[in-house]
Write an enzyme that holds these catalytic residues in place. Structure first.
Site, PDB file in Angstrom:
ATOM      1  N   LYS A 190       0.856  -1.187   0.000  1.00  0.00           N
ATOM      2  CA  LYS A 190       0.000   0.000   0.000  1.00  0.00           C
ATOM      3  C   LYS A 190       0.899   1.247   0.000  1.00  0.00           C
ATOM      4  CE  LYS A 190      -4.441   0.768   2.100  1.00  0.00           C
ATOM      5  NZ  LYS A 190      -5.346   0.369   3.186  1.00  0.00           N
ATOM      6  N   GLU A 245     -18.609  -5.627  11.125  1.00  0.00           N
ATOM      7  CA  GLU A 245     -19.517  -4.872  11.989  1.00  0.00           C
ATOM      8  C   GLU A 245     -20.592  -5.770  12.612  1.00  0.00           C
ATOM      9  OE1 GLU A 245     -18.535  -3.886   9.002  1.00  0.00           O
ATOM     10  OE2 GLU A 245     -17.573  -1.950   9.281  1.00  0.00           O
ATOM     11  N   ARG A 277     -25.207  -2.502   7.992  1.00  0.00           N
ATOM     12  CA  ARG A 277     -24.832  -3.917   7.828  1.00  0.00           C
ATOM     13  C   ARG A 277     -25.132  -4.732   9.079  1.00  0.00           C
ATOM     14  NH1 ARG A 277     -19.476  -5.511   4.687  1.00  0.00           N
ATOM     15  NH2 ARG A 277     -20.909  -5.081   2.978  1.00  0.00           N
TER      16      ARG A 277
END
Ligand SMILES: Cc1ncc(C[n+]2csc(CCOP(=O)(O)OP(=O)(O)O)c2C)c(N)n1
Ligand SMILES: CC(=O)[C@@H](O)[C@H](O)COP(=O)(O)O
Ligand SMILES: [Mg+2]
Length: 624
Positions: A282, A367, A395
């Protein structure tokens, strides 16, 4: 003329020599840094997928073949290679979305920026192609190691692995991070796979050396290759994916275009579901990002390209207040623990974690698990505080309803980025939370209007043990203090002014919309009306005293940074109706639509969430 200037479509990518492709990668990195440093955006993730995206478009024939990007924040290179290079408009109203967009290109499919959905999309698309005789149409999904910690990804893997002849390529873009290093057993497993990079290289060398030595060598290689599975399981237990029934290829150097293309071609030609494990970095190629230990420039505001230093001051005031207050609470209450879904720093839990590392849990991008595990922690005697962005609460709704609330679990859910976030696109506006949780029995929601009310809401929330509490606040700087002039039956009155007789107007400002409510109130007071402006911190369930105030008004104006439908305003209306109070309402909030990317101010104006619009609408409602 550089290579990048010649790329108008993926077919141009496929014509490149290896040297040209490598040159293209270099030019893309330069372009990304120069452009995204001006506009802000997901610089780190996109720097990490430059070679991977080039190789994908070399091997797959988009849009006949379908490329799916999980979360979609790493699709800038894909956009450039498919002919979109006006990145000066990135995330601006009318400009390029920060995520794939079907309106922009036939090469884009998934616009949802919520993680872990790509494999389900890919499974469905591949099944659809196959059933319609399109088995020569390939599907490739790019999913990050972080997104792979989301439960939905494993639901999809379970189904994909059962379809032995499904032409589907899963590319795991493994950079070892979500924002921070990715957590959990899966991350450990990917680490193990990564660690055997040398093993693969040795094997490649052995294959070439033995094959060069004629038939005996080839026999020897075949025998070795047969051993490979066994050996590899010992040296590198990649069995998890293969035990699922998926062909595993990797780990592959995600910055070696030739190796990537070779692996992707093998996967494409395999004729069944294949997982290609790609190792990337990254922020690759941009030193300030590579050196950013927090999150490798995962998502940035405008920066100085030379140094990587931010041009704008720190962007997140509300988050900083939460971070400070929850750390204070943690020092006083050892039963309080915190949970993040792979966003420790963005949600403001870093200070808590630094002081009490054993009391902060990073569950990965999970979540749903976070909420139900919190219900478990509450059962065990803790008070968990789950911090997440408001949009991601969607969610976990079932878990809030039937794990937390049904069991009266004393958990607190803190929602950052509540309301219009704006430039991060439709699926990032935190606009649905109040409408969703408003139907949850026993749940209490606070919408603080300023720093003191946020601090007090947090302290009140962690004292409630007989049901879930929610505290929500928007992105960005906290506004000025908005003190109450009085508290009337538990309702903070912010202002009461205007004519002593005549039209009486009640203005309810929910949370950060209190400032706008005060502005509206003062404008209406100047129009010879008696105006009362209120902003209770705890707005759900609707306080009875609010209905009593409504009963005394000729018009009730409600202003909230959330969906109008089933929002706080509509609940006040409903409670008023139940109480037999009939008074006209003017409800302002976000309409039932997907809000395209634009600045927060532009979106609020689109929704008539400005003082001038609301005053004009109120006067019209009163025939003034
Ligand atoms: C359901 C959900 N939760 C949280 C996020 C916030 N988020 C965006 S990107 C990201 C990290 C993704 O990591 P990974 O999949 O490894 O992609 P990378 O950025 O490393 O390329 C997170 C947590 C999200 N988009 N969706
Ligand atoms: C893609 C994703 O979900 C996150 O990176 C998000 O875009 C971050 O938003 P903020 O910039 O508001 O923290
Ligand atoms: Mg990652």
């Amino acid at each position: 003329m550089g290579v990048l200037e010649r790329i108008k479509s993926p077919s141009d990518v496929r014509k490149l020599t290896t040297a040209q492709a490598i040159q293209l990668a270099s030019e893309l990195r330069t372009f990304l840094v120069q452009s995204v440093s001006q506009t802000g955006g997901h610089l780190g993730p996109n720097l990490g997928v430059v070679e991977l995206t080039i190789a994908l478009h070399q091997v797959f024939d988009s849009p006949r073949d379908t490329l799916v990007f999980d979360t979609g924040h790493q699709a800038y290179v894909h956009k450039i290679l498919t002919g979109r290079n006006d990145f000066s408009s990135l995330r601006k109203q009318g400009g390029l979305s920060g995520y794939p967009s079907r309106a922009e290109s036939e090469h884009d499919v998934v616009e949802n920026s919520h993680a872990s959905t790509s494999l389900s999309w890919a499974d469905g698309i591949a099944q659809g192609y196959r059933l319609q005789g399109g088995s020569t149409r390939h599907v490739a999904a790019v999913i990050g190691d972080g997104a792979l910690t989301g439960g939905m990804a494993w639901e999809a893997l379970n189904n994909i692995a059962a379809s032995k002849d499904l032409p589907l390529v899963i590319v795991v873009n493994d950079n070892g991070r979500s924002y921070a290093p990715t957590i959990g057993g899966l991350a450990h497993h990917l680490d193990t796979l990564r660690a055997t990079r040398g093993y693969e290289n040795v094997l490649d060398w052995g294959k070439k050396a033995l094959n060069r030595s004629g038939p005996p060598g080839r026999l020897a290689y075949d025998a070795l290759h047969g051993l490979k599975k066994g050996l590899r399981d010992v040296v590198m237990p990649s069995g998890m994916f293969e035990d699922l029934g998926l062909k595993y290829i990797g780990p592959i150097d995600g910055h070696d275009i030739v190796a990537l293309a070779r692996a992707l071609r093998r996967a494409k030609d395999f004729g069944g579901p294949v997982l290609v494990h790609v190792m990337t970095e990254k922020g690759r190629g941009y030193t300030p990002a590579e050196r950013d230990t927090a999150d490798r420039f995962h998502g940035i505001g405008p920066i100085h390209p030379e140094t990587g230093l931010p041009i704008a001051p720190s962007r997140f005031g509300w988050t900083s207040v939460f971070s400070d207050e929850i750390a204070q609470i943690a020092r006083q209450r050892e039963d309080v623990v915190a949970i993040t879904a792979a966003m420790l720093r963005p949600v403001g839990l870093a200070e808590f974690a630094e002081q009490f590392p054993e009391r902060v849990f990073d569950v990965g991008i999970a979540e749903q698990h976070a909420v139900t595990a919190a219900a478990g922690m509450a059962f065990a005697g803790l008070h968990p505080v789950i911090a997440m962005y408001a949009t991601f609460l969607n969610r976990a709704f079932d878990q809030i309803l039937l794990d937390a609330a049904l069991h009266k679990a004393g958990i607190t859910i803190v929602l950052d980025r509540a309301g219009v976030t704006g430039d991060d696109g439709p699926s990032h506006n935190g606009m649905w939370d109040m409408s969703l949780v408003g139907i949850v029995p026993g749940l209490r929601l606070a919408a603080p209007r300023d720093e003191p009310t946020l601090r007090s809401a947090l302290r009140d929330a962690v004292k409630i043990h007989d049901g879930p509490t929610v505290v929500r606040y928007p992105k960005g700087p906290v506004g000025p203090l908005i003190p109450a002039s009085e508290v009337r039956n538990g309702i903070d009155v912010l202002a009461e002014h205007g004519a002593n007789s005549g039209t009486r107007v009640l203005v309810l400002g929910v949370g950060a919309m209190a400032a706008l409510a005060v502005e509206v109130g003062s404008s209406l007071a100047a129009e010879d009306m008696l105006v009362t402006v209120v902003s209770p911190t705890w707005v759900l369930p609707v306080p009875a005293a609010l209905v009593e105030l409504a009963a005394d008004a000729d018009l009730v104006i409600t202003i909230e940074d959330g969906l109008v439908v089933d929002g706080v305003g509509s609940r006040v209306l409903a409670e008023s109706a139940v109480a037999g109070v009939t008074v006209p309402f003017l409800m302002r909030g976000i309409g039932q639509r997907f809000v395209e990317h634009a600045s927060r101010a532009q979106v609020l104006a689109e929704e008539r969430l400005t003082a001038s619009d609301i005053v004009a609408d109120a006067k019209r409602a009163l025939n003034r």
